[in-house]
Design a protein around this motif. Structure first.
Motif, short mmCIF file in Angstrom:
data_model
loop_
_atom_site.label_atom_id
_atom_site.label_comp_id
_atom_site.label_asym_id
_atom_site.label_seq_id
_atom_site.Cartn_x
_atom_site.Cartn_y
_atom_site.Cartn_z
N ASP A 1 -7.65 -3.11 -2.00
CA ASP A 1 -7.73 -2.05 -0.98
C ASP A 1 -7.76 -0.67 -1.61
O ASP A 1 -8.51 0.21 -1.19
CB ASP A 1 -6.55 -2.18 -0.01
N LYS A 2 -6.93 -0.47 -2.63
CA LYS A 2 -6.87 0.84 -3.27
C LYS A 2 -8.11 1.15 -4.11
O LYS A 2 -8.42 2.31 -4.37
CB LYS A 2 -5.61 0.93 -4.14
N ASP B 1 -11.54 0.58 4.12
CA ASP B 1 -10.15 0.29 4.44
C ASP B 1 -10.04 -1.17 4.87
O ASP B 1 -10.55 -1.56 5.92
CB ASP B 1 -9.71 1.22 5.57
N LEU C 1 0.82 -1.22 0.00
CA LEU C 1 0.00 0.00 0.00
C LEU C 1 0.85 1.26 0.00
O LEU C 1 0.31 2.37 -0.14
CB LEU C 1 -0.91 0.01 1.24
N GLY C 2 2.15 1.09 0.18
CA GLY C 2 3.02 2.25 0.33
C GLY C 2 3.97 2.44 -0.83
O GLY C 2 3.67 2.11 -1.98
N LYS D 1 -10.79 5.51 -10.18
CA LYS D 1 -10.80 6.15 -8.87
C LYS D 1 -10.19 5.23 -7.82
O LYS D 1 -10.52 4.05 -7.75
CB LYS D 1 -12.23 6.50 -8.47
N THR D 2 -9.29 5.77 -7.02
CA THR D 2 -8.68 5.02 -5.92
C THR D 2 -8.99 5.72 -4.60
O THR D 2 -9.41 6.88 -4.58
CB THR D 2 -7.16 4.89 -6.10
N TYR D 3 -8.76 5.01 -3.50
CA TYR D 3 -9.11 5.52 -2.18
C TYR D 3 -7.91 5.46 -1.25
O TYR D 3 -6.99 4.66 -1.44
CB TYR D 3 -10.27 4.71 -1.60
N GLU D 4 -7.95 6.32 -0.23
CA GLU D 4 -6.88 6.33 0.76
C GLU D 4 -6.89 5.01 1.54
O GLU D 4 -7.95 4.44 1.81
CB GLU D 4 -7.07 7.50 1.72
N THR D 5 -5.72 4.56 1.92
CA THR D 5 -5.59 3.34 2.70
C THR D 5 -4.79 3.62 3.96
O THR D 5 -4.11 4.65 4.08
CB THR D 5 -4.87 2.23 1.89
N SER D 6 -4.90 2.71 4.91
CA SER D 6 -4.08 2.80 6.12
C SER D 6 -3.57 1.41 6.46
O SER D 6 -3.92 0.43 5.80
CB SER D 6 -4.91 3.38 7.29
N ARG E 1 -13.71 1.66 -1.24
CA ARG E 1 -13.85 2.75 -0.27
C ARG E 1 -13.47 2.29 1.14
O ARG E 1 -12.88 3.03 1.91
CB ARG E 1 -15.29 3.26 -0.30
#
Length: 364
Positions: A268-269, A274, A41-42, A56-61, A272
């Motif tokens: 994951d990306k 996480d 993810l990083g 469209k992609t989304y923030e991950t943690s 929506r």
């Protein structure tokens, strides 16, 4: 000289002699140890591991770390002292040299094979991820590789889409082999193909390939050395047309074992929700187009690397579970995983803090 002193001196000299002999005696072994672990993810070396365009992609943690094994080089010659030291260490494994470097293959061939497996695993990871999300990924038969010096060299190229052989449509790699072997050595075979470059251009222009992209390529057959059947010197494979670009960048990694973690990172990306809920999850496992997770080598080295990095959960191929559980690092939960769907379900339990329900690996 007193007897006690003489005995001590003799023992010391003997020990020194044995140590010197151990340093000089080479043994046919290689060493495996924990390798780098990277969050899919990083970023790695300043670049995103997963780069998705036109979607469209989304923030991950949290983390979805792939893990690796570090191995000694093909030219490394282990001595007896190093072998004994490796056997005694908890975080390394001494294995026969031929396990990592088969005698019938050069180091260059092994590296090439690992690179090809890594590339194929990326392709399957993308397919499995998109299929999990319900996104259609059209497949087709392609030229997987061309044998050097074979009849197809210079005529067919890796990545060319094979639409038909002798005018008959093909839908699976085995259809190509069946059509070619109907011929006698020396016959000519007509391939209807879409060159790889044209297929990429069509995909970039966001249009489907069609009959106007097709080319007719005639290849003469040769006689196979083993059973005398007709061959053209290609290895057919399955290729895919992705609806948008997914680029996986991770240098100096080979083999297919990161497939599962790449798939999960892609999902994951693109969703929506996480997936990890902020938890540190690592894992390993090959993956095929249908999302089946396969066993890998060096499982103990990977669990050690993951825990040292901070992982609390490790997605473990079910066929590696028993081996991994025998030497589980303290504080690391080994989660048995057989499919992409099972991995997704495990991640849901982790983010819902329902970890008691996780299918944990057990030593047999």
């Amino acid at each position: 000289m007193p007897r006690r002193t003489a005995t001590m001196l003799a023992s010391t000299l003997l020990l020194i002699g044995l140590l010197c002999a151990g340093l000089l005696i080479q043994v046919p072994y290689a060493e495996m140890s924990p390798g780098p672990t990277v969050n899919t993810l990083g970023e790695h070396d300043g670049e995103p591991v997963l780069n998705i365009k036109d979607r469209k992609t989304y923030e991950t943690s949290g983390h979805l770390n792939m893990t690796t094994v570090r191995v000694t080089g093909a030219d490394y010659r282990m001595n007896l002292v190093a072998a004994v030291g490796g056997w005694l260490q908890h975080d390394s494994a001494v294995v026969p040299h031929s396990t990592l470097y088969p005698e019938d293959k050069s180091a260059k061939e092994v590296d090439q094979e690992n690179a090809e497996e890594f590339s194929a695993s990326q392709e399957s990871a993308k397919v499995a991820a998109l299929e999990e999300l319900g996104i259609d990924v059209p497949s087709h038969v392609i030229v997987g590789s061309v044998v050097k010096g074979g009849a197809s060299q210079g005529k067919l190229h890796a990545g060319d889409i094979i639409r038909a052989v002798d005018g008959k449509r093909v839908t699976e790699p085995k259809d190509v082999a069946a059509a070619v072997t109907k011929h006698k050595p020396g016959d000519k075979v007509r391939f209807t193909v879409i060159p790889a470059a044209d297929a990429k251009a069509a995909q970039k222009a966001k249009r489907k390939v069609s009959a106007r992209d097709e080319k007719q390529i005639v290849v003469g057959t040769k006689k196979a050395g083993d059973d005398g059947r007709a061959i053209v010197g290609i290895q057919p494979a399955v290729g895919h047309t992705f609806p948008f670009d997914i680029d996986i960048k991770l240098a100096d990694v080979g083999g297919p074992s990161a497939g599962l973690m790449f798939s999960l990172g892609i999902v994951d990306k693109l969703t929506r929700e996480d997936l990890t809920g902020g938890s540190f999850v690592a894992g390993t496992g090959t993956i095929d187009d249908k999302g089946k997770v396969g066993a890998i080598g060096g499982i103990q080295m990977k669990t050690v690397a993951a825990r040292a990095k901070g992982a609390k959960y490790f997605l473990t191929p079910k066929d590696n579970c028993a081996s991994a559980a025998k030497d589980r690092p303290e504080g690391l939960t080994l989660v048995k995983t057989g499919t992409m769907s099972e991995a997704m379900d495990a991640l849901k339990k982790i983010r819902d803090d329902d970890t008691a329900a996780l299918p944990k690996c057990k030593a047999s």
